[in-house]
Design a protein around this motif. Structure first.
Motif, PDB file in Angstrom:
ATOM      1  N   GLN A 143     147.449  52.515 -12.941  1.00 51.71           N
ATOM      2  CA  GLN A 143     148.680  51.874 -12.490  1.00 51.71           C
ATOM      3  C   GLN A 143     149.082  52.326 -11.087  1.00 51.71           C
ATOM      4  O   GLN A 143     150.118  51.894 -10.572  1.00 51.71           O
ATOM      5  CB  GLN A 143     149.812  52.184 -13.480  1.00 51.71           C
ATOM      6  N   GLY A 144     148.262  53.162 -10.481  1.00 45.83           N
ATOM      7  CA  GLY A 144     148.520  53.577  -9.111  1.00 45.83           C
ATOM      8  C   GLY A 144     149.518  54.699  -8.947  1.00 45.83           C
ATOM      9  O   GLY A 144     150.192  54.793  -7.915  1.00 45.83           O
ATOM     10  N   ALA A 145     149.642  55.563  -9.958  1.00 46.87           N
ATOM     11  CA  ALA A 145     150.577  56.685  -9.856  1.00 46.87           C
ATOM     12  C   ALA A 145     150.246  57.536  -8.641  1.00 46.87           C
ATOM     13  O   ALA A 145     149.073  57.821  -8.374  1.00 46.87           O
ATOM     14  CB  ALA A 145     150.506  57.538 -11.121  1.00 46.87           C
ATOM     15  N   PRO A 146     151.257  57.943  -7.858  1.00 45.87           N
ATOM     16  CA  PRO A 146     151.004  58.754  -6.666  1.00 45.87           C
ATOM     17  C   PRO A 146     150.571  60.166  -7.043  1.00 45.87           C
ATOM     18  O   PRO A 146     151.378  60.970  -7.499  1.00 45.87           O
ATOM     19  CB  PRO A 146     152.362  58.755  -5.955  1.00 45.87           C
ATOM     20  N   ALA A 147     149.299  60.445  -6.902  1.00 46.19           N
ATOM     21  CA  ALA A 147     148.764  61.763  -7.245  1.00 46.19           C
ATOM     22  C   ALA A 147     147.537  62.038  -6.383  1.00 46.19           C
ATOM     23  O   ALA A 147     147.003  61.130  -5.723  1.00 46.19           O
ATOM     24  CB  ALA A 147     148.424  61.839  -8.724  1.00 46.19           C
ATOM     25  N   ASP A 148     147.091  63.280  -6.399  1.00 50.23           N
ATOM     26  CA  ASP A 148     145.989  63.689  -5.530  1.00 50.23           C
ATOM     27  C   ASP A 148     144.719  64.078  -6.275  1.00 50.23           C
ATOM     28  O   ASP A 148     143.617  63.940  -5.757  1.00 50.23           O
ATOM     29  CB  ASP A 148     146.430  64.870  -4.658  1.00 50.23           C
ATOM     30  N   ALA A 149     144.867  64.604  -7.490  1.00 47.70           N
ATOM     31  CA  ALA A 149     143.700  65.047  -8.253  1.00 47.70           C
ATOM     32  C   ALA A 149     143.946  64.851  -9.741  1.00 47.70           C
ATOM     33  O   ALA A 149     145.083  64.677 -10.186  1.00 47.70           O
ATOM     34  CB  ALA A 149     143.389  66.508  -7.954  1.00 47.70           C
ATOM     35  N   LEU A 150     142.850  64.886 -10.499  1.00 45.70           N
ATOM     36  CA  LEU A 150     142.917  64.629 -11.930  1.00 45.70           C
ATOM     37  C   LEU A 150     141.992  65.583 -12.677  1.00 45.70           C
ATOM     38  O   LEU A 150     140.874  65.863 -12.222  1.00 45.70           O
ATOM     39  CB  LEU A 150     142.497  63.179 -12.220  1.00 45.70           C
ATOM     40  N   ALA A 151     142.456  66.097 -13.818  1.00 44.96           N
ATOM     41  CA  ALA A 151     141.614  66.933 -14.679  1.00 44.96           C
ATOM     42  C   ALA A 151     141.814  66.455 -16.110  1.00 44.96           C
ATOM     43  O   ALA A 151     142.944  66.445 -16.613  1.00 44.96           O
ATOM     44  CB  ALA A 151     141.994  68.402 -14.553  1.00 44.96           C
ATOM     45  N   THR A 152     140.757  66.028 -16.767  1.00 40.87           N
ATOM     46  CA  THR A 152     140.854  65.508 -18.127  1.00 40.87           C
ATOM     47  C   THR A 152     140.157  66.444 -19.115  1.00 40.87           C
ATOM     48  O   THR A 152     139.433  67.359 -18.720  1.00 40.87           O
ATOM     49  CB  THR A 152     140.214  64.108 -18.229  1.00 40.87           C
ATOM     50  N   ALA A 153     140.359  66.181 -20.406  1.00 45.09           N
ATOM     51  CA  ALA A 153     139.758  67.020 -21.436  1.00 45.09           C
ATOM     52  C   ALA A 153     138.464  66.426 -21.983  1.00 45.09           C
ATOM     53  O   ALA A 153     137.961  66.867 -23.014  1.00 45.09           O
ATOM     54  CB  ALA A 153     140.754  67.227 -22.578  1.00 45.09           C
TER      55      ALA A 153
END
Length: 269
Positions: A96-106
């Motif tokens: 949805q285009g959330a303003p963020a810089d990095a992602l870490a998933t499980a």
């Protein structure tokens, strides 16, 4: 025609001029020092402030908050803000285009499904499942097979949540039929249900159970029956601070970050 009386107005002007010059000389060192507001300056004379927003799996809540503080100390001028939720929720936010810089998933599946939205992913840690029961284990739960007892209130994460998917994977492999009393949006919600006595048992990550040792007991699941959860991290292509985001993701594999992850019970990548 001279009157013999000194020209005091001219003298006053000379005194004022001399005083002004002296004041300017005194102020020069202060101006050269700058930074009177306590801020550090970069080569251009202005402090570079970077604000990073990292979307992270709920099971990383405690360890990432600790890691973020260490990272900020090692990188003056950088502030790291985390947003924790189930990996599936994070994926939705990214799409949805959330303003963020990095992602870490499980899990790697969620990250792989976001390939067009992220940079190259790196696995930074691994985890395993345990059975969380109320402190003192009043129901006498000992193994996975016990979760099939219909008298036992078992709670699991929803199937679309990584820990929910891992849970069903190990239960299906052992042909254990479990009817959960509820399906939660993330692993912390499962843990909370057990800790509050709203459920007798639930399947969570080992690291999550370790955050509530005064409220729940953890029953190990043998490696032959267990599942290994992998935690990948990556930058987001919509990041407004791509270099800083890449630095943070790289740092998560550094000795300093890995020490924090090991200390929280996470396994090596």
């Amino acid at each position: 025609m001279s009157t013999g009386i000194p020209d005091r107005s001219g003298l006053s002007r000379r005194i004022r001029g001399t005083a002004a010059a002296a004041t300017a000389v005194l102020l020069l060192p202060l101006a050269a020092c700058g930074g009177g507001d306590g801020e550090k300056k970069d080569g251009a004379g202005d402090q570079q402030q970077v604000e990073l927003t990292v979307l992270a799996a709920a099971s990383l809540t405690d360890v990432f908050q600790e890691a973020g503080k260490v990272y900020e100390k090692e990188h003056p001028g950088t502030t790291v803000t985390f947003s924790f939720a189930g990996s599936q929720e994070l994926a939705s936010q990214v799409k949805q285009g959330a303003p963020a810089d990095a992602l870490a998933t499980a899990d790697t599946k969620t990250m792989d499904d976001l390939g067009s939205d992220t940079g190259a992913a790196t696995v930074i840690a691994r985890n395993r499942l345990v059975i969380a029961v109320r402190e003192g284990n009043p129901k006498g739960t000992e193994e996975l097979a016990d979760l099939a007892d219909q008298k036992l209130k078992v709670v699991l994460a929803a199937p679309e949540v990584p820990v929910g998917r891992y849970s069903r994977q190990v239960l299906d492999a052992e042909k254990i039929a479990v009817r959960p009393v509820s399906e939660e949006p993330n692993v912390r919600a499962v843990l909370s249900k057990v800790a509050l006595g709203e459920a007798d048992a639930g399947i969570v990550y080992r690291t999550d159970a370790a955050t509530a040792v005064d409220k729940v007991d953890a029953i190990d699941i043998p490696d032959t029956q267990n599942a290994v959860a992998s935690y990948p991290a990556a930058t987001l292509k919509t990041s407004k601070n791509p270099e800083a985001a890449a630095d943070f993701v790289k740092w998560l594999s550094s000795p300093a970050a890995q020490k924090i992850l090991r200390g929280a019970g996470f396994q090596k990548p």
